[in-house]
Design an enzyme around this catalytic site. Structure first.
Site, PDB file in Angstrom:
ATOM      1  N   GLY A  93      50.594  43.292  52.264  1.00  0.00           N
ATOM      2  CA  GLY A  93      49.378  42.487  52.234  1.00  0.00           C
ATOM      3  C   GLY A  93      49.718  41.049  51.908  1.00  0.00           C
TER       4      GLY A  93
ATOM      5  N   GLN B 265      48.406  32.570  49.157  1.00  0.00           N
ATOM      6  CA  GLN B 265      49.847  32.821  49.018  1.00  0.00           C
ATOM      7  C   GLN B 265      50.667  32.034  50.054  1.00  0.00           C
ATOM      8  OE1 GLN B 265      49.497  37.357  48.921  1.00  0.00           O
ATOM      9  NE2 GLN B 265      51.261  36.953  47.614  1.00  0.00           N
TER      10      GLN B 265
ATOM     11  N   CYS C 218      54.320  42.085  44.080  1.00  0.00           N
ATOM     12  CA  CYS C 218      53.648  41.002  44.814  1.00  0.00           C
ATOM     13  C   CYS C 218      54.704  40.076  45.417  1.00  0.00           C
ATOM     14  CB  CYS C 218      52.761  40.221  43.844  1.00  0.00           C
ATOM     15  SG  CYS C 218      51.884  38.857  44.608  1.00  0.00           S
ATOM     16  N   LEU C 219      54.457  39.640  46.655  1.00  0.00           N
ATOM     17  CA  LEU C 219      55.413  38.740  47.326  1.00  0.00           C
ATOM     18  C   LEU C 219      55.536  37.401  46.606  1.00  0.00           C
ATOM     19  CD1 LEU C 219      54.505  39.326  51.093  1.00  0.00           C
ATOM     20  CD2 LEU C 219      56.531  40.158  49.895  1.00  0.00           C
TER      21      LEU C 219
ATOM     22  N   HIS D  63      44.255  44.399  45.151  1.00  0.00           N
ATOM     23  CA  HIS D  63      45.285  43.389  44.870  1.00  0.00           C
ATOM     24  C   HIS D  63      45.007  42.103  45.664  1.00  0.00           C
ATOM     25  CE1 HIS D  63      49.625  42.279  44.011  1.00  0.00           C
ATOM     26  NE2 HIS D  63      49.360  41.483  45.035  1.00  0.00           N
ATOM     27  N   GLU D  64      44.693  42.251  46.968  1.00  0.00           N
ATOM     28  CA  GLU D  64      44.484  41.060  47.810  1.00  0.00           C
ATOM     29  C   GLU D  64      43.178  40.346  47.454  1.00  0.00           C
ATOM     30  OE1 GLU D  64      47.012  39.982  49.268  1.00  0.00           O
ATOM     31  OE2 GLU D  64      48.091  41.871  49.082  1.00  0.00           O
TER      32      GLU D  64
ATOM     33  N   HIS E 126      43.760  38.277  44.528  1.00  0.00           N
ATOM     34  CA  HIS E 126      44.412  37.009  44.901  1.00  0.00           C
ATOM     35  C   HIS E 126      43.371  35.963  45.285  1.00  0.00           C
ATOM     36  CE1 HIS E 126      48.737  37.300  44.892  1.00  0.00           C
ATOM     37  NE2 HIS E 126      48.760  38.423  45.579  1.00  0.00           N
TER      38      HIS E 126
HETATM   39 NI    NI Z   1      50.269  39.840  45.886  1.00  0.00          NI
END
Ligand code: NI
Length: 166
Positions: free
Chosen positions: A46, A51, A93-94, A135-136, A139
């Site tokens: 995701g 991000q 998380c990226l 999670h997204e 964000h």
């Molecule tokens: Ni993330």
């Protein structure tokens, strides 16, 4: 399509609530395609627009590595309208490379938003997809998964991360 640079913790834009999308135009389509490309390139499940440095309520999700029937999802202006239960699982998380933690999330969620054409969508999900959606959407509200940890764990994370990334 081209891959974009992923913004990393503790960049400020990750802590800010994103702005609702008003125009679903060519520029947005290009951003969506680039975000999908970036997510796959990074082996992520995701990605939220902030991000990649863009303050828009837009996220892409593909959890098919964990649940092969799950499709690629593009969500514009999403919100959780219903959630149920509580379950713990590991999360990463990226934007926070090399760090994962076990976190409590709702088991089931119902999310409303728009698809990439601007059509209303409603997604009911459980398990890994429900976690990815939470999670997204976090964000997009300026919340990182480390913000959902307990205070002591979070302080420990901050110290460790500041030391390792220094
Ligand atoms: Ni993330």
């Amino acid at each position: 399509m081209s891959a974009l640079t992923i913004v990393k913790y503790p960049e400020k834009i990750l802590k800010e609530k994103t702005v609702p999308v008003k125009n679903i135009d060519g520029g947005l389509q290009k951003l969506i395609d680039d975000m999908i490309d970036t997510m796959y390139d990074s082996l992520g499940v995701g990605l939220a627009a902030n991000q990649v440095g863009v303050s828009k309520q837009l996220a892409v999700i593909d959890v098919s590595v964990r649940d092969e029937k799950s499709p690629l999802i593009v969500l514009v202006n999403p919100e959780i309208v219903y959630s149920e239960g509580e379950v713990e699982a590991e999360e990463g998380c990226l934007s926070i490379p090399d760090y994962t933690t076990v976190l409590k999330r709702a088991v089931k969620v119902c999310v409303k938003g728009l698809d990439r054409e601007g059509k209303p969508v409603e997604i009911e999900a459980e398990g890994f997809l429900a976690r990815a959606l939470q999670h997204e959407i976090d964000h997009l509200n300026g919340i990182l998964f480390v913000d959902r940890m307990g205070r002591i764990k979070r302080e420990f994370f901050k110290k460790r991360y500041a030391r390792e990334k220094a």
